[in-house]
Design a protein around this motif. Sequence first.
Motif, short mmCIF file in Angstrom:
data_model
loop_
_atom_site.label_atom_id
_atom_site.label_comp_id
_atom_site.label_asym_id
_atom_site.label_seq_id
_atom_site.Cartn_x
_atom_site.Cartn_y
_atom_site.Cartn_z
N PHE A 1 0.83 -1.20 0.00
CA PHE A 1 0.00 0.00 0.00
C PHE A 1 0.87 1.26 0.00
O PHE A 1 1.87 1.31 0.70
N PRO A 2 0.47 2.27 -0.76
CA PRO A 2 1.16 3.56 -0.69
C PRO A 2 1.08 4.13 0.72
O PRO A 2 0.08 3.92 1.43
N LYS A 3 2.11 4.86 1.13
CA LYS A 3 2.17 5.43 2.48
C LYS A 3 1.62 6.86 2.54
O LYS A 3 1.24 7.32 3.61
N TYR A 4 1.65 7.57 1.43
CA TYR A 4 1.31 8.99 1.43
C TYR A 4 0.15 9.27 0.48
O TYR A 4 -0.04 8.56 -0.50
N ALA A 5 -0.57 10.34 0.77
CA ALA A 5 -1.69 10.76 -0.11
C ALA A 5 -1.19 11.00 -1.53
O ALA A 5 -1.84 10.61 -2.50
N GLU A 6 0.00 11.60 -1.67
CA GLU A 6 0.57 11.88 -2.99
C GLU A 6 0.79 10.59 -3.78
O GLU A 6 0.68 10.58 -5.00
N SER A 7 1.09 9.51 -3.07
CA SER A 7 1.31 8.22 -3.73
C SER A 7 0.02 7.67 -4.30
O SER A 7 0.01 7.05 -5.38
N TYR A 8 -1.08 7.87 -3.61
CA TYR A 8 -2.38 7.44 -4.15
C TYR A 8 -2.75 8.29 -5.37
O TYR A 8 -3.31 7.77 -6.34
N VAL A 9 -2.40 9.56 -5.33
CA VAL A 9 -2.68 10.43 -6.47
C VAL A 9 -1.92 9.94 -7.70
O VAL A 9 -2.50 9.82 -8.79
N ILE A 10 -0.64 9.63 -7.57
CA ILE A 10 0.14 9.19 -8.74
C ILE A 10 -0.38 7.86 -9.28
O ILE A 10 -0.33 7.62 -10.48
N VAL A 11 -0.90 7.01 -8.42
CA VAL A 11 -1.49 5.74 -8.87
C VAL A 11 -2.61 6.04 -9.87
O VAL A 11 -2.68 5.46 -10.96
N VAL A 12 -3.47 6.97 -9.52
CA VAL A 12 -4.61 7.32 -10.38
C VAL A 12 -4.14 8.09 -11.62
O VAL A 12 -4.58 7.81 -12.73
N ILE A 13 -3.25 9.04 -11.43
CA ILE A 13 -2.79 9.87 -12.55
C ILE A 13 -2.02 9.04 -13.58
O ILE A 13 -2.14 9.28 -14.78
N ASP A 14 -1.27 8.06 -13.14
CA ASP A 14 -0.54 7.18 -14.07
C ASP A 14 -1.53 6.45 -14.98
O ASP A 14 -1.32 6.36 -16.19
N LYS A 15 -2.61 5.94 -14.40
CA LYS A 15 -3.62 5.23 -15.21
C LYS A 15 -4.35 6.22 -16.12
O LYS A 15 -4.62 5.92 -17.28
N TYR A 16 -4.69 7.40 -15.59
CA TYR A 16 -5.35 8.44 -16.38
C TYR A 16 -4.48 8.80 -17.60
O TYR A 16 -4.97 8.89 -18.72
N SER A 17 -3.20 8.99 -17.36
CA SER A 17 -2.29 9.36 -18.45
C SER A 17 -2.21 8.27 -19.50
O SER A 17 -2.21 8.55 -20.70
#
Length: 177
Positions: free
Chosen positions: A135-151
């Motif tokens: 699991f990601p440790k930081y809120a920013e890590s969850y954001v990049i998970v979503v943004i990577d898929k969006y991109s």
Amino acid sequence: MSKALGSRYSIEHSKKNKEYFEFVKDLLDDETVNQMKNYRHHYSTTCYQHCINVSYYNYLVCRKLGLNSRSAARAGILHDLFLYDWRDAPRKRGELPHGFRHPQIALENAKQHFELGKREEDMIERHMWPLTLKFPKYAESYVIVVIDKYSAVIEMGSHVKAQIKNKAKSFKQNIVG
């Protein structure tokens, strides 16, 4: 001149992107980061362009949410710093597929060339969650998970749009000519 897919603004010359550019300028000037231009990633998008897309949108979302937008921008540039064509890379027997192991490779490469904070390390290492299980440790890590898929989705859409345009152009030339 660089810009994220879907953005109207140049990264280097836009007043709107001044803060973002200041956060990533040293990375964009780096020889190792620029090697990503040599590798195709999603369809016709290079690994470099994909990382620009992730970085820029990751920065925007994290800034809007009041999170660490500097770390988000920098981790986005470095999250796929694996420097090989994953379609052609030989896989050893029993080795996990690229999607499962490239975050660790990218993190090792990034640490070799740049000083990273804990958030940046976590974003790079965990951007493929849930494939990577931790699991990601930081809120920013969850954001990049979503943004990577969006991109990846907008890159696929861009490719499909170009294919349709080419087919239409070819069809039109065959009808007229």
